[in-house]
Scaffold this motif. Structure first.
Motif, PDB file in Angstrom:
ATOM      1  N   ALA A 157       0.818  -1.215   0.000  1.00 23.43           N
ATOM      2  CA  ALA A 157       0.000   0.000   0.000  1.00 23.43           C
ATOM      3  C   ALA A 157       0.849   1.261   0.000  1.00 23.43           C
ATOM      4  N   ARG A 158       2.113   1.158   0.400  1.00 24.58           N
ATOM      5  CA  ARG A 158       2.995   2.331   0.360  1.00 24.58           C
ATOM      6  C   ARG A 158       3.320   2.733  -1.068  1.00 24.58           C
ATOM      7  N   PHE A 159       3.266   1.788  -1.981  1.00 19.24           N
ATOM      8  CA  PHE A 159       3.618   2.049  -3.376  1.00 19.24           C
ATOM      9  C   PHE A 159       2.404   2.089  -4.299  1.00 19.24           C
ATOM     10  N   ALA A 160       1.321   1.433  -3.882  1.00 22.69           N
ATOM     11  CA  ALA A 160       0.087   1.401  -4.676  1.00 22.69           C
ATOM     12  C   ALA A 160      -1.085   1.310  -3.694  1.00 22.69           C
ATOM     13  N   PRO A 161      -1.542   2.461  -3.180  1.00 23.06           N
ATOM     14  CA  PRO A 161      -2.573   2.466  -2.129  1.00 23.06           C
ATOM     15  C   PRO A 161      -3.833   1.670  -2.484  1.00 23.06           C
ATOM     16  N   GLU A 162      -4.144   1.591  -3.794  1.00 22.75           N
ATOM     17  CA  GLU A 162      -5.392   0.920  -4.194  1.00 22.75           C
ATOM     18  C   GLU A 162      -5.383  -0.581  -3.938  1.00 22.75           C
ATOM     19  N   VAL A 163      -4.201  -1.181  -3.686  1.00 20.40           N
ATOM     20  CA  VAL A 163      -4.180  -2.627  -3.429  1.00 20.40           C
ATOM     21  C   VAL A 163      -4.866  -2.968  -2.113  1.00 20.40           C
ATOM     22  N   ALA A 164      -4.973  -1.995  -1.220  1.00 18.09           N
ATOM     23  CA  ALA A 164      -5.614  -2.250   0.078  1.00 18.09           C
ATOM     24  C   ALA A 164      -7.095  -2.575  -0.087  1.00 18.09           C
ATOM     25  N   ASP A 165      -7.702  -2.096  -1.188  1.00 13.39           N
ATOM     26  CA  ASP A 165      -9.129  -2.345  -1.434  1.00 13.39           C
ATOM     27  C   ASP A 165      -9.378  -3.706  -2.068  1.00 13.39           C
ATOM     28  N   MET A 166      -8.327  -4.379  -2.499  1.00 11.35           N
ATOM     29  CA  MET A 166      -8.489  -5.682  -3.139  1.00 11.35           C
ATOM     30  C   MET A 166      -8.728  -6.762  -2.092  1.00 11.35           C
ATOM     31  N   VAL A 167      -9.463  -7.803  -2.489  1.00 14.80           N
ATOM     32  CA  VAL A 167      -9.653  -8.975  -1.625  1.00 14.80           C
ATOM     33  C   VAL A 167      -9.095 -10.197  -2.347  1.00 14.80           C
ATOM     34  N   PHE A 168      -9.063 -11.304  -1.648  1.00 17.29           N
ATOM     35  CA  PHE A 168      -8.517 -12.547  -2.183  1.00 17.29           C
ATOM     36  C   PHE A 168      -9.115 -12.874  -3.554  1.00 17.29           C
ATOM     37  N   MET A 169      -8.237 -13.131  -4.513  1.00 17.61           N
ATOM     38  CA  MET A 169      -8.565 -13.498  -5.893  1.00 17.61           C
ATOM     39  C   MET A 169      -9.042 -12.321  -6.741  1.00 17.61           C
ATOM     40  N   ASP A 170      -8.828 -11.090  -6.266  1.00 19.49           N
ATOM     41  CA  ASP A 170      -8.985  -9.931  -7.143  1.00 19.49           C
ATOM     42  C   ASP A 170      -7.750  -9.832  -8.036  1.00 19.49           C
ATOM     43  N   SER A 171      -7.908  -9.258  -9.218  1.00 21.79           N
ATOM     44  CA  SER A 171      -6.796  -9.067 -10.142  1.00 21.79           C
ATOM     45  C   SER A 171      -7.019  -7.764 -10.905  1.00 21.79           C
ATOM     46  N   ARG A 172      -6.011  -6.870 -10.870  1.00 17.31           N
ATOM     47  CA  ARG A 172      -6.180  -5.544 -11.468  1.00 17.31           C
ATOM     48  C   ARG A 172      -4.905  -5.060 -12.149  1.00 17.31           C
ATOM     49  N   ARG A 173      -5.091  -4.133 -13.082  1.00 16.29           N
ATOM     50  CA  ARG A 173      -3.963  -3.392 -13.645  1.00 16.29           C
ATOM     51  C   ARG A 173      -3.703  -2.205 -12.726  1.00 16.29           C
ATOM     52  N   ILE A 174      -2.495  -2.109 -12.214  1.00 16.02           N
ATOM     53  CA  ILE A 174      -2.131  -1.050 -11.266  1.00 16.02           C
ATOM     54  C   ILE A 174      -0.718  -0.571 -11.593  1.00 16.02           C
ATOM     55  N   THR A 175      -0.492   0.727 -11.483  1.00 21.97           N
ATOM     56  CA  THR A 175       0.829   1.289 -11.755  1.00 21.97           C
ATOM     57  C   THR A 175       1.659   1.347 -10.478  1.00 21.97           C
ATOM     58  N   ILE A 176       2.888   0.838 -10.559  1.00 21.08           N
ATOM     59  CA  ILE A 176       3.846   0.950  -9.457  1.00 21.08           C
ATOM     60  C   ILE A 176       5.128   1.565 -10.011  1.00 21.08           C
ATOM     61  N   GLY A 178       5.673   3.933 -11.875  1.00 17.91           N
ATOM     62  CA  GLY A 178       5.585   4.241 -13.294  1.00 17.91           C
ATOM     63  C   GLY A 178       5.452   3.035 -14.207  1.00 17.91           C
ATOM     64  N   ALA A 179       5.469   1.836 -13.638  1.00 15.43           N
ATOM     65  CA  ALA A 179       5.386   0.602 -14.435  1.00 15.43           C
ATOM     66  C   ALA A 179       3.963   0.070 -14.452  1.00 15.43           C
ATOM     67  N   ASP A 180       3.531  -0.385 -15.627  1.00 14.14           N
ATOM     68  CA  ASP A 180       2.197  -0.977 -15.762  1.00 14.14           C
ATOM     69  C   ASP A 180       2.242  -2.416 -15.258  1.00 14.14           C
ATOM     70  N   CYS A 181       1.626  -2.669 -14.140  1.00 20.16           N
ATOM     71  CA  CYS A 181       1.658  -3.988 -13.501  1.00 20.16           C
ATOM     72  C   CYS A 181       0.280  -4.627 -13.501  1.00 20.16           C
ATOM     73  N   ILE A 182       0.262  -5.939 -13.399  1.00 19.72           N
ATOM     74  CA  ILE A 182      -0.965  -6.696 -13.140  1.00 19.72           C
ATOM     75  C   ILE A 182      -0.779  -7.325 -11.773  1.00 19.72           C
ATOM     76  N   ILE A 183      -1.674  -6.987 -10.857  1.00 23.19           N
ATOM     77  CA  ILE A 183      -1.523  -7.437  -9.474  1.00 23.19           C
ATOM     78  C   ILE A 183      -2.725  -8.288  -9.080  1.00 23.19           C
ATOM     79  N   GLY A 184      -2.443  -9.489  -8.586  1.00 22.92           N
ATOM     80  CA  GLY A 184      -3.483 -10.357  -8.054  1.00 22.92           C
ATOM     81  C   GLY A 184      -3.279 -10.536  -6.563  1.00 22.92           C
ATOM     82  N   ARG A 185      -4.366 -10.479  -5.799  1.00 23.15           N
ATOM     83  CA  ARG A 185      -4.251 -10.715  -4.351  1.00 23.15           C
ATOM     84  C   ARG A 185      -4.432 -12.211  -4.118  1.00 23.15           C
ATOM     85  N   ALA A 186      -3.336 -12.915  -4.169  1.00 22.60           N
ATOM     86  CA  ALA A 186      -3.327 -14.370  -4.047  1.00 22.60           C
ATOM     87  C   ALA A 186      -1.888 -14.803  -3.818  1.00 22.60           C
TER      88      ALA A 186
END
Length: 371
Positions: A157-176, A178-186
């Motif tokens: 959350a220090r680098f991408a605050p929006e990950v805190a709103d994700m729950v188990f098995m969520d998957s999103r495009r999020i920038t960290i 300056g890089a385009d990342c795909i982050i899954g909470r799993a």
């Protein structure tokens, strides 16, 4: 030999961290760091462990029929997978055996698929062979990191605050950074955490940011294996393979209800007749089980299992000392008659029969964040 091995985009960081490197699935991979396997394992359970899993295969399927095409290869509901969610899936063969297990994410513009390193060439060829009109397959050459443990969300959350709103098995495009990342909470440890796919040329910078946080330590393949085993998770090629069906492997939960008999999209995947018949009749000769060791010595993969009369009844497919649980644990297959919880069985280790007991998996409480 080492010159023939592939390197992940983070190879130089492992060398810098004085990792012990070993061949794994064609790559030169870190099995442990100076901290050691046991401490890396316990650190992940207590804070945040960082894993380089860039050796895994990353594929992107796009086109209007991408979900329909992938669903024809797996007993899992892909067509109804909501946007922003991911699902555990299985590739089956015509004999009902397991070709691989994988993760599938619906990113709205396509399906992001992560397959096992040792199976990726086979899996990519399998998907390419079954492509339908209008579906494109892209093989991505990206880095893949996993950050796992009770402090993982706080760190991320220090680098991408929006990950805190994700729950188990969520998957999103999020920038960290300056890089385009795909982050899954799993993850593969039973802990809360994230898996982060990122451009290879930006991976080192992001990894250094994470490693600079006090809660984070590198973790190698050794502790990754003991963590997943404590969490009751299968390792492809060991606990499941082309000779095991989902029913034998106790993976019935991974077969979507609408793909079973009487479901909206019943069958329609390789080996469906065999697998669906096994679900109904329960006609299998062996079952995957968890085992608690009652002696001090750990029982490793390949150890044969016996009943009290000395008759061979099965084999161990994974085993560890169980750093978090304080006693040896194992996973394996036994004849169905011996699969009930608390059944006493024996594992042969260096000529001695060590007492074990069939135990419930996972061996630790899974701490996935479900909101």
């Amino acid at each position: 030999m080492s010159s023939d091995l592939l390197h992940t985009p983070l190879y130089s960081l492992h060398i810098e961290a004085e990792a012990k490197m070993v061949p794994f699935a064609g790559y030169d991979m870190p099995v442990q760091y100076p901290l050691g396997v046991k401490k890396e394992h316990l650190h992940t359970r207590e804070a945040a462990g960082l894993f380089d899993v860039s050796h895994m295969g990353q594929v992107f399927l796009k086109g209007a029929n991408a979900a329909k095409m992938l669903e024809a290869l797996t007993p899992v509901d892909i067509m109804d997978l909501p946007e922003g969610k991911q699902k555990y899936a299985l590739f089956t063969n015509e004999q009902g055996g397991l070709m691989d297990d994988l993760m599938v994410s619906n990113l709205n513009d396509g399906l992001f698929v992560v397959v096992n390193a040792a199976c990726k060439a086979q899996d990519i060829a399998h998907m390419q062979k079954n492509l339908v009109e209008g579906v494109e397959l892209e093989v991505w050459d990206r880095a893949l990191l996993a950050i796992q443990g009770p402090k993982a969300a706080e760190v991320m959350a220090r680098f991408a605050p929006e990950v805190a709103d994700m729950v188990f098995m969520d998957s999103r495009r999020i920038t960290i950074n300056g890089a385009d990342c795909i982050i899954g909470r799993a993850g593969y440890t039973g802990e809360d955490g994230y898996e982060i796919s990122m451009p290879a040329d930006q991976a080192e910078a992001i990894t250094r940011l994470l490693l600079a946080e006090s809660e984070v330590e590198w973790v190698g393949l050794g502790a990754r294996d003991s963590l997943r085993l404590e969490s009751g998770l299968c390792l492809y090629g060991h606990d499941i393979d082309t000779t095991t069906t989902p029913v034998e492997a106790s993976l019935l939960w991974a077969i979507s209800k609408n793909r079973r008999l009487g479901g909206e999209r019943e069958g329609g995947f390789p080996g469906a007749d065999i697998i669906l018949n096994q679900i109904v009749t329960k006609d299998v000769n062996r079952k995957r089980i968890g085992m608690k060791g009652l002696a001090k010595a750990p029982v490793r993969e390949g150890a044969e299992l016996f009943n009290a009369e000395g008759e061979k009844i099965g084999v161990v497919t994974s085993g560890t000392a169980g750093p978090s649980v304080g006693h040896p644990i194992a996973m394996g297959y036994v004849e169905k008659a011996y699969a009930a919880l608390d059944t006493d069985i024996f594992a042969e280790v260096r000529g001695k029969r060590l007492p074990m007991q069939v135990a419930k998996m996972p061996f630790v409480t899974q701490r996935y964040y479900r909101g």
